[in-house]
Design a protein around this motif. Structure first.
Motif, short mmCIF file in Angstrom:
data_model
loop_
_atom_site.label_atom_id
_atom_site.label_comp_id
_atom_site.label_asym_id
_atom_site.label_seq_id
_atom_site.Cartn_x
_atom_site.Cartn_y
_atom_site.Cartn_z
N LYS A 27 0.72 -1.16 -0.04
CA LYS A 27 -0.03 0.06 0.13
C LYS A 27 0.89 1.32 0.08
O LYS A 27 1.84 1.26 0.36
CB LYS A 27 -0.90 0.00 1.53
N PRO A 28 0.24 2.42 -0.54
CA PRO A 28 1.24 3.56 -0.46
C PRO A 28 1.37 4.10 0.77
O PRO A 28 0.45 3.87 1.89
CB PRO A 28 0.21 4.36 -1.42
N ALA A 82 -10.21 7.69 -2.58
CA ALA A 82 -10.35 6.41 -2.82
C ALA A 82 -10.03 5.67 -4.11
O ALA A 82 -9.26 4.74 -4.25
CB ALA A 82 -11.66 5.74 -2.34
N THR A 83 -10.35 6.32 -5.28
CA THR A 83 -9.91 5.94 -6.60
C THR A 83 -8.37 5.77 -6.60
O THR A 83 -7.90 4.91 -7.34
CB THR A 83 -10.76 6.61 -7.53
N ALA A 84 -7.84 6.97 -6.42
CA ALA A 84 -6.51 7.09 -6.34
C ALA A 84 -5.63 6.04 -5.58
O ALA A 84 -4.55 5.54 -5.96
CB ALA A 84 -6.15 8.39 -6.13
N LEU A 85 -6.28 5.95 -4.29
CA LEU A 85 -5.40 4.89 -3.55
C LEU A 85 -5.69 3.55 -4.01
O LEU A 85 -4.88 2.58 -4.16
CB LEU A 85 -6.31 4.89 -2.17
N VAL A 89 -3.50 -1.36 -7.20
CA VAL A 89 -3.26 -1.91 -8.11
C VAL A 89 -2.07 -2.03 -8.82
O VAL A 89 -1.43 -2.99 -9.35
CB VAL A 89 -4.47 -1.69 -9.20
N ARG A 90 -1.42 -0.86 -9.18
CA ARG A 90 -0.02 -0.74 -9.63
C ARG A 90 1.21 -1.21 -8.72
O ARG A 90 1.94 -2.05 -9.39
CB ARG A 90 0.34 0.86 -9.69
N ARG A 91 0.85 -1.52 -7.57
CA ARG A 91 1.92 -1.98 -6.47
C ARG A 91 1.86 -3.48 -6.48
O ARG A 91 2.60 -4.16 -5.78
CB ARG A 91 1.69 -1.30 -5.11
#
Length: 174
Positions: A51-52, A158-161, A166-168
């Motif tokens: 997670k970021p 929440a979309t950005a999170l 997904v990217r990570r």
């Protein structure tokens, strides 16, 4: 009594206003409960996700969602009291129903299906639904529309999170 008739209070009286706000509050509470049932941040799958750093702590989500849900119920009830045209009222109620369904569905896609990609699609659809709900609300009640802005903004966050997760975690679907 049907859902649409619960929102038909022209002119507004105390009992009809209470019924309208009661119906929107019940719909929003059902959404919150349906979504909350699926949340599980204490399982191995979720804990293993990368997670970021900017993700809020788990406890913050409930703290943020509680007032956001209250604003949705208020804005919907307030707006419905100002819509006189039955077709516009039906369109607004339909838009609200789609929005609340997408809202609850996200947690099921993410936590129960364990599918961040499907959840990302769901949250993008929720963002589009928020834009539609804001547009419909602003047409009849600019004050109520402004109360929905924090909800729409939080959903964009929440979309950005979700996109970051997904990217990570390109292969984190079970």
């Amino acid at each position: 009594m049907g859902l649409i008739s619960a929102f038909s209070d022209t002119p507004p009286s105390g009992a009809l206003r209470g019924r309208r706000y009661g119906a929107t509050t019940a719909a929003v509470a059902a959404t919150a409960a349906a979504g909350a049932v699926a949340v599980d941040t204490d399982n191995a799958w979720y804990r293993a996700l990368r997670k970021p750093d900017w993700q809020p702590p788990s406890w913050a989500f409930g703290t943020v969602w509680t007032p956001l849900y209250a604003t949705i119920a208020y804005a919907a009830g307030h707006t419905l009291g100002k819509i006189e045209d039955p077709r516009r009222r039906t369109g607004f109620v339909s838009s609200l129903a789609v929005n609340l369904s997408l809202n609850a569905a996200w947690t099921w896609l993410f936590f129960t299906r364990r599918d961040p990609v499907a959840a990302l699609v769901g949250t993008v659809l929720l963002d589009l639904s928020n834009a539609d709900l804001l547009r419909r609300t602003a047409r009849v009640d600019p004050v109520a529309a402004r109360t929905l802005v924090p909800y729409a903004a939080w959903c964009c966050f929440a979309t950005a999170l979700n996109a970051s997760i997904v990217r990570r975690n390109p292969r984190r679907r079970l």
